[in-house]
Design a protein around this motif. Structure first.
Motif, PDB file in Angstrom:
ATOM      1  N   PHE A 217      47.610  14.787  70.831  1.00 59.41           N
ATOM      2  CA  PHE A 217      48.828  14.323  71.497  1.00 59.41           C
ATOM      3  C   PHE A 217      48.754  14.447  73.019  1.00 59.41           C
ATOM      4  CE2 PHE A 217      51.611  15.677  67.588  1.00 59.41           C
ATOM      5  CZ  PHE A 217      50.954  14.744  66.808  1.00 59.41           C
ATOM      6  N   SER A 218      47.642  14.920  73.540  1.00 60.21           N
ATOM      7  CA  SER A 218      47.561  15.294  74.955  1.00 60.21           C
ATOM      8  C   SER A 218      47.788  14.115  75.898  1.00 60.21           C
ATOM      9  CB  SER A 218      46.201  15.940  75.245  1.00 60.21           C
ATOM     10  OG  SER A 218      45.142  15.041  74.961  1.00 60.21           O
ATOM     11  N   ARG A 219      47.365  12.911  75.515  1.00 57.88           N
ATOM     12  CA  ARG A 219      47.514  11.763  76.412  1.00 57.88           C
ATOM     13  C   ARG A 219      48.974  11.422  76.668  1.00 57.88           C
ATOM     14  NH1 ARG A 219      46.084   7.113  74.656  1.00 57.88           N
ATOM     15  NH2 ARG A 219      45.737   7.672  72.475  1.00 57.88           N
ATOM     16  N   PHE A 220      49.838  11.854  75.750  1.00 58.47           N
ATOM     17  CA  PHE A 220      51.267  11.574  75.881  1.00 58.47           C
ATOM     18  C   PHE A 220      52.024  12.798  76.372  1.00 58.47           C
ATOM     19  CE2 PHE A 220      49.332   9.468  72.180  1.00 58.47           C
ATOM     20  CZ  PHE A 220      49.319   8.160  72.657  1.00 58.47           C
ATOM     21  N   TYR A 221      51.319  13.869  76.621  1.00 59.94           N
ATOM     22  CA  TYR A 221      51.854  15.173  76.970  1.00 59.94           C
ATOM     23  C   TYR A 221      53.006  15.571  76.059  1.00 59.94           C
ATOM     24  CZ  TYR A 221      52.080  19.433  79.639  1.00 59.94           C
ATOM     25  OH  TYR A 221      52.019  20.764  79.997  1.00 59.94           O
ATOM     26  N   VAL A 222      52.787  15.357  74.770  1.00 59.38           N
ATOM     27  CA  VAL A 222      53.615  15.991  73.748  1.00 59.38           C
ATOM     28  C   VAL A 222      52.907  17.293  73.417  1.00 59.38           C
ATOM     29  CG1 VAL A 222      54.404  15.865  71.346  1.00 59.38           C
ATOM     30  CG2 VAL A 222      54.569  13.858  72.830  1.00 59.38           C
ATOM     31  N   ARG A 223      53.481  18.387  73.869  1.00 55.37           N
ATOM     32  CA  ARG A 223      52.828  19.678  73.726  1.00 55.37           C
ATOM     33  C   ARG A 223      52.938  20.193  72.291  1.00 55.37           C
ATOM     34  NH1 ARG A 223      55.247  23.791  76.225  1.00 55.37           N
ATOM     35  NH2 ARG A 223      57.273  22.740  76.317  1.00 55.37           N
ATOM     36  N   VAL A 224      51.939  20.948  71.858  1.00 55.05           N
ATOM     37  CA  VAL A 224      51.970  21.611  70.555  1.00 55.05           C
ATOM     38  C   VAL A 224      51.590  23.070  70.772  1.00 55.05           C
ATOM     39  CG1 VAL A 224      51.162  21.621  68.169  1.00 55.05           C
ATOM     40  CG2 VAL A 224      51.255  19.462  69.438  1.00 55.05           C
ATOM     41  N   VAL A 225      52.476  23.957  70.383  1.00 54.33           N
ATOM     42  CA  VAL A 225      52.251  25.392  70.548  1.00 54.33           C
ATOM     43  C   VAL A 225      52.630  26.104  69.253  1.00 54.33           C
ATOM     44  CG1 VAL A 225      52.597  25.394  73.048  1.00 54.33           C
ATOM     45  CG2 VAL A 225      54.565  25.670  71.525  1.00 54.33           C
ATOM     46  N   GLY A 226      52.205  27.351  69.127  1.00 52.11           N
ATOM     47  CA  GLY A 226      52.502  28.107  67.920  1.00 52.11           C
ATOM     48  C   GLY A 226      53.025  29.494  68.243  1.00 52.11           C
ATOM     49  N   ILE A 227      53.706  30.084  67.275  1.00 55.08           N
ATOM     50  CA  ILE A 227      54.092  31.487  67.384  1.00 55.08           C
ATOM     51  C   ILE A 227      53.572  32.218  66.141  1.00 55.08           C
ATOM     52  CG2 ILE A 227      56.118  31.080  68.819  1.00 55.08           C
ATOM     53  CD1 ILE A 227      57.858  31.444  66.318  1.00 55.08           C
ATOM     54  N   ASN A 228      53.126  33.449  66.344  1.00 56.56           N
ATOM     55  CA  ASN A 228      52.601  34.276  65.261  1.00 56.56           C
ATOM     56  C   ASN A 228      53.461  35.537  65.147  1.00 56.56           C
ATOM     57  OD1 ASN A 228      50.232  32.677  66.443  1.00 56.56           O
ATOM     58  ND2 ASN A 228      49.389  33.365  64.499  1.00 56.56           N
ATOM     59  N   PRO A 229      54.595  35.454  64.439  1.00 63.70           N
ATOM     60  CA  PRO A 229      55.463  36.623  64.333  1.00 63.70           C
ATOM     61  C   PRO A 229      54.850  37.730  63.486  1.00 63.70           C
ATOM     62  CG  PRO A 229      56.625  34.579  63.802  1.00 63.70           C
ATOM     63  CD  PRO A 229      55.165  34.273  63.786  1.00 63.70           C
ATOM     64  N   GLY A 230      55.263  38.963  63.775  1.00 64.26           N
ATOM     65  CA  GLY A 230      54.891  40.105  62.952  1.00 64.26           C
ATOM     66  C   GLY A 230      56.016  40.434  61.998  1.00 64.26           C
ATOM     67  N   PHE A 231      56.341  41.717  61.871  1.00 61.70           N
ATOM     68  CA  PHE A 231      57.385  42.140  60.944  1.00 61.70           C
ATOM     69  C   PHE A 231      58.770  41.837  61.507  1.00 61.70           C
ATOM     70  CE2 PHE A 231      54.066  45.410  59.742  1.00 61.70           C
ATOM     71  CZ  PHE A 231      53.689  44.739  58.593  1.00 61.70           C
ATOM     72  N   VAL A 232      59.407  40.815  60.969  1.00 61.28           N
ATOM     73  CA  VAL A 232      60.763  40.433  61.353  1.00 61.28           C
ATOM     74  C   VAL A 232      61.568  40.303  60.061  1.00 61.28           C
ATOM     75  CG1 VAL A 232      62.203  38.744  62.545  1.00 61.28           C
ATOM     76  CG2 VAL A 232      59.877  39.175  63.339  1.00 61.28           C
ATOM     77  N   PRO A 233      62.769  40.893  59.993  1.00 62.15           N
ATOM     78  CA  PRO A 233      63.554  40.851  58.751  1.00 62.15           C
ATOM     79  C   PRO A 233      63.798  39.426  58.264  1.00 62.15           C
ATOM     80  CG  PRO A 233      64.523  42.405  60.294  1.00 62.15           C
ATOM     81  CD  PRO A 233      63.446  41.662  61.049  1.00 62.15           C
ATOM     82  N   SER A 234      63.477  39.174  57.010  1.00 63.73           N
ATOM     83  CA  SER A 234      63.720  37.876  56.383  1.00 63.73           C
ATOM     84  C   SER A 234      63.565  38.056  54.886  1.00 63.73           C
ATOM     85  CB  SER A 234      62.722  36.828  56.897  1.00 63.73           C
ATOM     86  OG  SER A 234      61.414  37.125  56.429  1.00 63.73           O
ATOM     87  N   SER A 235      63.782  36.990  54.133  1.00 64.66           N
ATOM     88  CA  SER A 235      63.575  37.075  52.684  1.00 64.66           C
ATOM     89  C   SER A 235      62.113  37.338  52.364  1.00 64.66           C
ATOM     90  CB  SER A 235      64.029  35.772  52.016  1.00 64.66           C
ATOM     91  OG  SER A 235      63.328  34.670  52.559  1.00 64.66           O
TER      92      SER A 235
END
Length: 298
Positions: A217-235
């Motif tokens: 997607f770089s030619r259109f500068y649609v950025r793609v990023v990620g997050i890597n969460p650790g222990f966060v309360p959820s189901s």
């Protein structure tokens, strides 16, 4: 040049967001952070999971800042369902500033054991109890869905990157037109007392997918990023529940606490706003230092 230290540095007021897996857990935390800062959020979750209560709460939270929420059912396991989702939102919006592709599942072996203390026979029996369908389902949601969602929303994301900001700058200078993919710190270490093999492997694939999509997607500068969460309360991470196999690990992080919604929402606000507009193709680990201990020190 105007100073960057302004209220708009982390601002998303008026931005349009799509958040999958948004009715609970991490997705709901992210949606709360967005609406409280003035964004319009399309909350996407399974047809079997009602979004009404979550949407009502979000609209209350966003009222002062001008943020709003709208629920849309969609099972992201299906390519046609994803295309229908993008078409439905495309009929309402001319652009999408951010796609937060957050939906995910975990399929532990039916026969569980404490991996760190099990005998050879116990460990083998537990691992062998995993089903092919568990692996197939995990990758379909945790990896493949991110791919098709990003592709389906590409035109709307690209349209956002071309929008002019209030100060006359291009939209890409304000962070507009970005995909945020939720992975996990489980992709970055191999130490746990629970067999997360299919889950962690799918998340490792997702980490690389972030880079592949960003490059495409770089030619259109649609950025793609990620997050890597650790222990966060959820189901998926029932912090503090008795008998949970993760309970012995929750306090083994340098931060000495579980993550919270500010930790997650704050990271996303950085990535999707002017503050993170120059960040592309990388993933940020938000785990309180968990992998520092897990990689060779535990």
């Amino acid at each position: 040049m105007a100073s960057l230290l302004t209220d708009s540095l982390f601002g998303v007021k008026g931005y349009v967001a799509v958040v999958t897996g948004g009715a609970s857990g991490l997705g709901f935390m992210i949606a709360k952070g967005l609406v409280k800062n003035g964004a319009k959020v399309y909350l996407v979750d399974l047809p079997s999971m009602s979004t009404e209560k979550s949407v009502t709460e979000l609209n209350e939270l966003g009222r002062e800042a001008g943020g709003s929420a709208h629920g849309i059912p969609c099972n992201v396991c299906g390519k046609k369902a994803i295309q229908d989702l993008a078409s439905q939102i495309g009929q309402r919006e001319k652009h999408v500033d951010m796609l937060v592709s957050n939906a995910g599942i975990r399929r532990d072996p039916p026969l569980q054991c404490n991996v760190l203390g099990a005998s050879l026979s116990e460990l083998q029996a537990s691992m062998w109890s995993s089903r092919h369908s568990d692996w197939d389902d995990t990758f379909r949601v945790n990896t493949t869905a991110h791919y098709f969602l990003s592709v389906a929303f590409l035109p709307l994301l690209e349209a956002a990157s071309r929008l002019e900001l209030p100060d006359g700058q291009p939209g890409r200078n304000g962070g507009r037109g970005v995909v945020v993919i939720t992975s996990s710190c489980a992709s970055m270490h191999n130490v746990t007392n629970v067999d997360l093999t299919s889950y962690a492997t799918s998340k490792a694939a997702t980490d690389h997918l972030v880079k592949l999509l960003a490059a495409k997607f770089s030619r259109f500068y649609v950025r793609v990023v990620g997050i890597n969460p650790g222990f966060v309360p959820s189901s998926m991470n029932p912090v503090g529940e008795e008998g949970n196999l993760f309970s012995a690990l929750f306090d083994k992080v340098p931060a000495k606490r579980a993550g919270n919604e500010d930790d997650i929402a704050g990271t996303v606000l950085y990535l999707v706003s002017r503050a993170g507009a120059y960040v592309d193709g990388i993933s940020l680990c938000v785990d309180g230092g968990r992998i520092l201990l897990a990689n060779g020190q535990e």
